[in-house]
Design an enzyme around this catalytic site. Structure first.
Site, PDB file in Angstrom:
ATOM      1  N   GLU A   1      -5.669  -4.734  10.604  1.00  0.00           N
ATOM      2  CA  GLU A   1      -4.706  -3.719  10.829  1.00  0.00           C
ATOM      3  C   GLU A   1      -4.950  -3.276  12.328  1.00  0.00           C
ATOM      4  O   GLU A   1      -5.799  -2.377  12.332  1.00  0.00           O
ATOM      5  CB  GLU A   1      -4.912  -2.881   9.731  1.00  0.00           C
ATOM      6  CG  GLU A   1      -4.500  -3.305   8.469  1.00  0.00           C
ATOM      7  CD  GLU A   1      -3.968  -2.316   7.403  1.00  0.00           C
ATOM      8  OE1 GLU A   1      -2.748  -2.346   7.144  1.00  0.00           O
ATOM      9  OE2 GLU A   1      -4.453  -1.154   7.053  1.00  0.00           O
TER      10      GLU A   1
ATOM     11  N   GLU B   1      -6.922   5.008   7.791  1.00  0.00           N
ATOM     12  CA  GLU B   1      -6.722   6.558   7.555  1.00  0.00           C
ATOM     13  C   GLU B   1      -7.776   7.016   7.047  1.00  0.00           C
ATOM     14  O   GLU B   1      -8.133   8.206   6.993  1.00  0.00           O
ATOM     15  CB  GLU B   1      -5.465   6.439   6.613  1.00  0.00           C
ATOM     16  CG  GLU B   1      -4.086   6.166   7.451  1.00  0.00           C
ATOM     17  CD  GLU B   1      -2.975   5.867   6.757  1.00  0.00           C
ATOM     18  OE1 GLU B   1      -2.873   5.766   5.551  1.00  0.00           O
ATOM     19  OE2 GLU B   1      -2.173   5.439   7.327  1.00  0.00           O
TER      20      GLU B   1
ATOM     21  N   GLY C   1       2.338   2.381  10.737  1.00  0.00           N
ATOM     22  CA  GLY C   1       3.161   3.332  10.711  1.00  0.00           C
ATOM     23  C   GLY C   1       3.784   3.631  12.058  1.00  0.00           C
ATOM     24  O   GLY C   1       4.621   4.601  12.177  1.00  0.00           O
TER      25      GLY C   1
ATOM     26  N   HIS D   1      -9.678   1.737   4.758  1.00  0.00           N
ATOM     27  CA  HIS D   1      -8.241   1.637   5.461  1.00  0.00           C
ATOM     28  C   HIS D   1      -8.660   2.707   6.696  1.00  0.00           C
ATOM     29  O   HIS D   1      -9.385   3.483   6.616  1.00  0.00           O
ATOM     30  CB  HIS D   1      -7.367   2.400   4.274  1.00  0.00           C
ATOM     31  CG  HIS D   1      -6.068   2.425   5.193  1.00  0.00           C
ATOM     32  ND1 HIS D   1      -5.430   3.196   5.892  1.00  0.00           N
ATOM     33  CD2 HIS D   1      -4.827   1.260   5.125  1.00  0.00           C
ATOM     34  CE1 HIS D   1      -4.141   2.748   6.279  1.00  0.00           C
ATOM     35  NE2 HIS D   1      -3.802   1.470   5.797  1.00  0.00           N
TER      36      HIS D   1
ATOM     37  N   GLY E   1       2.644  -1.180   4.420  1.00  0.00           N
ATOM     38  CA  GLY E   1       2.786   0.399   3.942  1.00  0.00           C
ATOM     39  C   GLY E   1       4.133   0.741   3.682  1.00  0.00           C
ATOM     40  O   GLY E   1       4.811   0.457   2.589  1.00  0.00           O
ATOM     41  N   GLY E   2       4.907   1.273   4.815  1.00  0.00           N
ATOM     42  CA  GLY E   2       5.936   1.714   4.539  1.00  0.00           C
ATOM     43  C   GLY E   2       6.983   0.862   3.875  1.00  0.00           C
ATOM     44  O   GLY E   2       7.819   1.412   2.956  1.00  0.00           O
TER      45      GLY E   2
ATOM     46  N   ASN F   1       0.926  -1.260   0.104  1.00  0.00           N
ATOM     47  CA  ASN F   1      -0.015  -0.130  -0.039  1.00  0.00           C
ATOM     48  C   ASN F   1       0.939   1.247   0.097  1.00  0.00           C
ATOM     49  O   ASN F   1       1.657   1.562   1.372  1.00  0.00           O
ATOM     50  CB  ASN F   1      -0.870  -0.237   1.194  1.00  0.00           C
ATOM     51  CG  ASN F   1      -1.808   1.149   1.473  1.00  0.00           C
ATOM     52  OD1 ASN F   1      -1.915   2.034   0.528  1.00  0.00           O
ATOM     53  ND2 ASN F   1      -2.382   1.571   2.569  1.00  0.00           N
ATOM     54  N   TRP F   2       1.105   1.794  -1.068  1.00  0.00           N
ATOM     55  CA  TRP F   2       1.900   2.934  -1.323  1.00  0.00           C
ATOM     56  C   TRP F   2       1.570   4.144  -0.703  1.00  0.00           C
ATOM     57  O   TRP F   2       2.230   5.207  -0.493  1.00  0.00           O
ATOM     58  CB  TRP F   2       2.207   3.128  -2.762  1.00  0.00           C
ATOM     59  CG  TRP F   2       3.044   2.197  -3.386  1.00  0.00           C
ATOM     60  CD1 TRP F   2       3.358   0.802  -2.701  1.00  0.00           C
ATOM     61  CD2 TRP F   2       3.677   2.163  -4.870  1.00  0.00           C
ATOM     62  NE1 TRP F   2       4.012   0.214  -3.768  1.00  0.00           N
ATOM     63  CE2 TRP F   2       4.438   0.925  -4.905  1.00  0.00           C
ATOM     64  CE3 TRP F   2       3.447   3.143  -5.877  1.00  0.00           C
ATOM     65  CZ2 TRP F   2       5.039   0.796  -6.270  1.00  0.00           C
ATOM     66  CZ3 TRP F   2       4.167   2.867  -6.994  1.00  0.00           C
ATOM     67  CH2 TRP F   2       4.982   1.488  -7.147  1.00  0.00           C
ATOM     68  N   LYS F   3       0.256   4.140  -0.442  1.00  0.00           N
ATOM     69  CA  LYS F   3      -0.385   5.441   0.052  1.00  0.00           C
ATOM     70  C   LYS F   3      -0.153   6.497  -0.698  1.00  0.00           C
ATOM     71  O   LYS F   3      -0.070   6.513  -2.238  1.00  0.00           O
ATOM     72  CB  LYS F   3       0.094   5.890   1.519  1.00  0.00           C
ATOM     73  CG  LYS F   3      -0.002   4.341   2.290  1.00  0.00           C
ATOM     74  CD  LYS F   3      -0.039   4.756   4.043  1.00  0.00           C
ATOM     75  CE  LYS F   3      -0.152   3.357   4.804  1.00  0.00           C
ATOM     76  NZ  LYS F   3      -0.066   3.549   6.346  1.00  0.00           N
TER      77      LYS F   3
ATOM     78  N   SER G   1       3.078  -1.987  10.481  1.00  0.00           N
ATOM     79  CA  SER G   1       4.577  -2.188  10.375  1.00  0.00           C
ATOM     80  C   SER G   1       5.151  -3.681  10.476  1.00  0.00           C
ATOM     81  O   SER G   1       5.816  -4.164  10.709  1.00  0.00           O
ATOM     82  CB  SER G   1       4.867  -1.779  12.105  1.00  0.00           C
ATOM     83  OG  SER G   1       4.498  -0.468  12.221  1.00  0.00           O
TER      84      SER G   1
HETATM   85  P1  PGA Z   1       2.726   0.386   7.393  1.00  0.00           P
HETATM   86  O1  PGA Z   1       1.172   0.499   6.962  1.00  0.00           O
HETATM   87  O2  PGA Z   1       3.225  -0.915   7.188  1.00  0.00           O
HETATM   88  O3  PGA Z   1       3.388   1.379   7.128  1.00  0.00           O
HETATM   89  O4  PGA Z   1       2.436   0.162   9.062  1.00  0.00           O
HETATM   90  C1  PGA Z   1      -0.090  -0.431   6.841  1.00  0.00           C
HETATM   91  C2  PGA Z   1      -0.977   0.007   6.378  1.00  0.00           C
HETATM   92  O5  PGA Z   1      -1.394   1.319   6.655  1.00  0.00           O
HETATM   93  O6  PGA Z   1      -1.579  -0.441   5.355  1.00  0.00           O
END
Ligand code: PGA
Length: 254
Positions: free
Chosen positions: A167, A97, A173, A95, A234-235, A9-11, A213
Site C-alpha cells: 500500500e 495509519e 485515501g 497498516h 478502504g473507502g 478495510n472499514w477502518k 484507492s
Molecule cells: P483506500 O484505503 O482504499 O481508501 O485508499 C486503503 C487502505 O488504507 O487499506
C-alpha cells in the site's frame, strides 16, 4: 494461480446497525461467489454480531489490529485469541495509519505477526513507501526492508498463511492509485524476497495484494497483473455495490 484475496478495510466506520445493514446487502450481492476469498475488516465492536450474519456467506471476518500478548493488564488492547474467539479468521497488521499515527514499527508488526499465527489468524502485513521515498527511487528498497523485518523469525511452515499488502502511502485515501505496472514491479520484488527468505516451496502460497484507492474502475487492470493476487480496499469497501463489483473483478486479462 492463487485464490484471489479481496479485503474490505472499514477502518473506524460503521456502528453495529450500519455494519449489519452493509453485510446484509453484501450477502445478496455476493451470492454464488466461490473463487475469491472475500474478507471484511469491521471495527472490533461489530465483529461478534457480524459473525452470525456472515456465517452462510462467502465473507470471512478480519480484525484491524491486535496486541501480541494473550491476556493481562494491557488496558485498551485486544489479543489475537480474542479476535479468533469473536469470529475472525484474518487480521490486518502494520497498516500505514497505525505506523504513522500510533507508533507501529516493523518490530511491533513482527511480534503481532507471530501472535496472530499462534491463534491461527491469517495476518495481512501492510507495507508501503512515502511519496518522497518513491520520488527518490527508494520504493523497492523501503518495501523489501519492511517485509524482511516484519517477517523475521517466522518459520517456513507458517509463511503460507501470511499475505503482504503493498500500500503506497501516497495512494491511500487520495484517489491516486499506483499504475498497474508500478504495482507489479513492487509485487514482483516482494515475491522474490519471500522466495529467497523461505524457499519457493514454502512461500508459493503467499498472496501479495495491492491497496491504495482501489475502486470498481481500476480493479480489473490491477488484477490483470501476474503478481497482483488481490486488493485491500478502504473507502470503496463501505459501498455495497462497489465492493461487490470489486470482488467480481474481471479475470479476462489475466
Ligand atoms: P483506500 O484505503 O482504499 O481508501 O485508499 C486503503 C487502505 O488504507 O487499506
Amino acid at each position: 494461480m492463487l485464490t484471489p484475496l479481496i479485503i474490505g478495510n472499514w477502518k473506524m466506520n460503521n456502528g453495529i446497525r450500519e455494519a449489519a445493514d452493509l453485510v446484509i446487502k453484501l450477502r445478496e450481492l455476493l451470492k454464488g461467489v466461490d473463487s475469491v476469498d472475500v474478507v471484511i475488516a469491521p471495527p472490533f465492536t461489530a465483529i461478534y454480531h457480524l459473525s452470525h450474519l456472515t456465517a452462510d456467506s462467502p465473507m470471512q471476518l478480519c480484525g484491524q489490529d491486535i496486541f501480541w500478548e494473550k491476556s493481562g493488564a494491557y488496558t485498551g488492547e485486544v489479543s489475537a485469541e480474542m479476535l479468533a474467539d469473536a469470529g475472525c479468521r484474518y487480521v490486518i497488521l502494520g497498516h500505514s495509519e497505525r505506523r504513522q499515527r500510533f507508533g507501529e514499527s516493523d518490530a511491533t508488526v513482527n511480534k503481532k505477526l507471530l501472535a496472530a499465527l499462534r491463534a491461527s489468524l491469517k495476518p495481512i502485513v501492510c507495507v508501503g513507501e512515502t511519496l518522497e521515498e518513491r520520488e527518490a527511487g527508494a520504493a523497492i528498497s523501503r518495501v523489501t526492508a519492511q517485509v524482511r523485518a516484519s517477517l523475521a523469525g517466522l518459520s517456513g511452515s507458517l509463511v503460507k498463511d501470511v499475505s503482504i499488502a503493498y500500500e503506497p502511502i501516497w495512494a491511500i485515501g487520495t484517489g491516486r492509485t499506483a499504475s498497474p505496472q508500478d504495482a507489479e514491479e513492487v509485487h514482483n520484488a516482494i515475491r522474490e524476497l519471500i522466495y529467497e527468505m523461505f524457499g519457493t516451496h514454502s512461500a508459493r502460497g503467499v498472496r501479495v495484494i495491492y491497496g491504495g484507492s482501489v475502486n470498481a474502475g481500476n480493479i480489473d487492470s490491477l488484477m490483470s497483473q501476474p503478481n497482483v493476487d488481490g486488493a485491500l480496499v478502504g473507502g470503496a469497501s463501505l459501498k455495497a455495490e462497489e465492493f461487490a463489483r470489486i470482488v467480481r473483478f474481471k479475470h479476462a486479462a489475466r
